[in-house]
Design a protein around this motif. Structure first.
Motif: not given
Ligand code: PLP
Length: 381
Positions: A38-53
């Motif tokens: 559950i934590g890794w999924d959230a962290n993956d989503a953050i990683k994608i957001a950081r890349e998009r920005i």
């Protein structure tokens, strides 16, 4: 009600909302939880957001730090840089037409010993690069110039400013809150060391934003904003707003498409609007005709009180004046004052800011109603 106040905030895009929703309940993990999926999924989503920005501004993902928005980002950068480099000097250069977030931070730092130069602008809202060069001293630690102005849309010569800062070994930060998602911004090309952005100005949610801090040589030292668990490279501790950050990331992913919409269809609409309203006797444009966001028109209607005009139109159209309401009085816009040094002009100025969904019918109806109301107010005076 037709919304023509998109520089104030924007409606969350449907796709942004869709992207965020799972992270509010189903995928509710803490991005800092390392021991379960559950934590890794959230962290993956953050990683994608950081890349998009980072993709949208040509930065690297590790150069993005999340914030609650641009006011926070601006406070973090200006105070944090000033604090770290006080041994080198206490001089900051900024501009009279900056957002209050920048100006109020500078005023605060003046009480702590900072020496701040507030560059003037010409009647088109632009700074003089020669004046900027002359203002730099051995004690200058930071130049802070906004990319595009929130009231007039005027775009400063950011690349040249970045060049001047670099040649003089001074850090350059830009408040790009109004530019991101409307015009291309490239931190490498523009020589930007630090930048702030905010999701709610580009069809993302309120209360989330990011700063870019260049990590290539020379490394910039900034005092952390929040001490705690060491999140965000120790700059800003605290559990990340996963849904908000996902929304910001999605909004940035859609940024290039929106930039194209703004610089084609919306720019044509803005030009149509200007063609129609600038022919009205007593109406003039505030700001440079060319160096301006494709979304923003700020006009002065000589002899007409902007607040009265806005009140007359507000059942049908949401527009803004640059005046600031305090409990005691309505203050004239500091931006228009810096350009024209004329209170009457400042009290007679309104801002129309188009959004990506503004259409031709909205613009035609707006021009018509504006003309009618100007005539009506003038007939009473
Ligand atoms: N800078 C500019 C140019 C803005 O237009 C705004 C918002 O009005 C801000 C900073 C503050 O942004 P936020 O609402 O994210 O704190």
């Amino acid at each position: 009600m037709i919304y023509l106040d998109n520089n104030s905030t924007t409606q969350i895009d449907d796709d942004v909302l869709k992207a965020m929703q799972p992270y509010l309940n189903q995928l509710y993990g803490n991005a800092a939880s390392r021991t379960h999926k559950i934590g890794w999924d959230a962290n993956d989503a953050i990683k994608i957001a950081r890349e998009r920005i980072s993709d949208l501004i040509n930065a690297r993902p590790d150069e993005i730090i999340f914030t609650s928005g641009s006011t926070e980002g601006i406070n973090f950068i200006i105070k944090g840089v000033y604090d770290q480099y006080s041994e080198k000097g206490n001089h900051i250069i900024t501009v009279k037409t900056e957002h209050k977030a920048v100006l109020d931070v500078c005023t605060y730092l003046e009480t702590k010993g900072a020496d701040v130069t507030y560059l003037k602008v010409d009647k088109y809202g632009l700074i003089d690069l020669e004046e900027l060069k002359k203002a730099i001293t051995a004690k200058t630690v930071l130049i802070s110039v906004m990319y595009a102005n929130n009231e007039t849309g005027v775009i400063q010569e950011i690349k040249e400013i970045g060049n001047i800062a670099r040649k003089n070994n001074v850090f350059f930060m830009t408040d790009a809150t109004q530019a991101i998602g409307k015009i291309p911004v490239d931190v490498v090309e523009d020589n930007i060391d630090m930048l702030t952005l905010s999701a709610h100005k580009l069809y993302g949610p309120k209360g989330v934003g990011a700063v870019y801090i260049k990590r290539q040589f020379p490394k910039i030292k900034i005092t952390p904003l929040l001490h705690g668990g060491g999140h965000e490279k120790g700059y800003r501790s605290g559990t990340l707003n996963v849904a908000g950050i996902v929304g910001l990331g999605k909004a940035c992913e859609m940024g290039s498409k929106n930039i194209s919409i703004f610089n084609n269809g919306i720019l044509n609409l803005r030009n149509e609007l200007e063609k129609s309203i600038l022919t009205i006797d007593s109406v003039s444009l505030n700001g440079d005709e060319q160096k301006r966001l494709p979304t923003t028109v700020n006009i002065c209607v000589d002899g007409v009180d902007a607040e009265a005009l806005i009140i007359k139109m507000r059942d049908k159209f949401a527009i803004a004046s640059g005046s600031a309401c305090t409990s005691a009085e309505v203050l004239p816009s500091h931006v228009i004052m810096a350009m024209h040094d004329n209170k009457e002009k400042a009290y007679s100025s309104i801002r129309i800011s188009l959004g990506k969904n503004t259409n031709g019918v909205d613009i035609t109806n707006f021009s018509k109603l504006l003309k009618e109301n100007i005539v009506s107010i003038k007939s009473i005076i």
